[in-house]
Scaffold this active site. Structure first.
Site, PDB file in Angstrom:
ATOM      1  CB  CYS A  35      90.722  25.018  16.213  1.00 32.47           C
ATOM      2  SG  CYS A  35      91.277  24.405  17.795  1.00 32.47           S
ATOM      3  CG  ASP A  79      72.023  23.584  23.535  1.00 30.87           C
ATOM      4  OD1 ASP A  79      73.364  24.005  23.541  1.00 30.87           O
ATOM      5  OD2 ASP A  79      71.830  24.569  22.607  1.00 30.87           O
TER       6      ASP A  79
END
Ligand code: SF4
Ligand code: SF4
Length: 346
Positions: A188, A128
């Site tokens: 989305c 990440d």
């Protein structure tokens, strides 16, 4: 569970990753991400907001070989984080309901990396925050594609993968890249509460609820607060509506499961009262620790302002005298908003 032996091939590494608890694993070369120019422009346009670390060292982020000289291959491994949302007031993004995924991913990646080193390669891990443009590289490694939401979508598991990478000097057979399968879908984009997906594949992080409730340290812009709805920490909306959810299944990593004393249950008043020591104990292993107590309480006030009623006013009244100015300001806003809604004078 067989450990890797000398000169592992791609198939052996991928099956070892699955045995270690990953849900998916793919391999690509260590050459730079094709998204590097797009990424540099995104940073230059200021769309990363206060996330200054994203702007640091863009060349290292774009080129894995700048991170590990001599790197030949990148192993991308994904953990599925989907689970049902617990009942109760206030939603927390699914990945944040249980333990922090960084530690869980790191533990698994470290085991794999140690075995790669024993097998004769060098290896470097990223989770990440590591300087690698991971979603585009995950696409190249065949794991999924970066959808119009900018999130990685797996054709096998839907949009819920948390990713970690191992760069290695081993020369491994790459997987076939995934092609974009969004087609004409725009769900989305049309469902984002704040309009943060400004165009297909374009996210303005400064409007994204995940940014506003997690990364932003100070006051949440007033005009965006009503759009946050009941989201206490993060937002799953653009993931929830993705049609590829038909392949989503419950995570097999039990440490992701929501504990009994969960902020997603009806504990919003209790949270407003939480002491600093209690916060550290309750959220010691949770990603929520990251927003600190004042950030969480700020978010709880916004949620109560959006969904609360007169029974929430006493708790907010108390919070409006909180030692943290950030909490006081958001509590006062929430009280005004509830009063307006129920027709009480401000
Ligand atoms: S996480 Fe929520 S706010 Fe952010 S882009 Fe997705 S739907 Fe929009
Ligand atoms: S919701 Fe539709 S457009 Fe958005 S990522 Fe999923 S498939 Fe692609």
């Amino acid at each position: 569970m067989n450990m890797l032996v000398s000169a592992p091939d791609s198939a052996a590494i991928k099956s070892r990753a699955i045995a270690l608890g990953f849900d998916i694993c793919g391999i690509t070369g260590a050459d730079p991400s094709s998204h590097a120019d797009f990424y540099r422009q995104w940073i230059a346009d200021g769309k990363a907001g206060e996330m200054a670390w994203l702007a640091r060292d863009p060349n290292r982020r774009a080129d894995p070989r700048a991170v590990l000289p001599g790197a030949r291959s990148l192993i991308v491994a994904g953990l599925n984080s989907w689970q049902p949302q617990p009942a109760g007031r206030g939603r927390v993004a699914r990945y944040a309901l249980g333990d922090d995924y960084h530690a869980i991913l790191l533990e698994k990646l470290e085991t794999l990396a140690v075995e790669l080193v024993r097998a004769g390669g060098q290896a470097k891990i990223h989770v990440d925050t590591g300087p690698v443009l991971e979603k585009s590289l995950a696409g190249r490694a065949g794991i999924g594609w970066q959808g119009k939401s900018t999130m990685l979508i797996s054709p096998k598991l839907g949009p819920w993968l948390l990713l970690g990478e191992i760069l290695t000097t081993l020369d491994l057979e790459p997987d076939t890249p995934q092609r974009d399968r969004c087609g004409s879908c725009t769900r989305c984009i049309s469902s984002c509460p704040t309009g943060a997906i400004t165009a297909p594949y374009q996210l303005d992080a400064r409007r994204c609820i995940a940014y506003l409730t997690i990364e932003l340290k100070g006051s949440i812009p007033e005009e965006l607060r009503p759009l946050i709805g009941d989201r206490v920490y993060g937002c799953d909306e653009c993931l929830d509506v993705c049609p590829w959810n038909r392949f989503a299944r419950r995570t097999r990593e039990t440490r992701f499961h929501a504990p009994e004393e969960d902020v997603a249950r009806d504990r919003l008043h209790a949270l407003l009262d939480i002491t600093g020591a209690e916060f550290k104990r309750r959220f010691a292993r949770s990603p929520i620790l990251r927003v600190k107590r004042r950030g969480l309480l700020r978010n709880v006030c916004v949620v109560l302002g959006n969904i609360g009623d007169s029974s929430d006013l006493p708790a907010l009244e108390k919070a409006s005298r909180h030692e943290e100015p950030l909490v006081r300001e958001h509590a006062a806003w929430a009280m005004r908003r509830i009063r307006e809604r129920i027709g009480l004078p401000g």
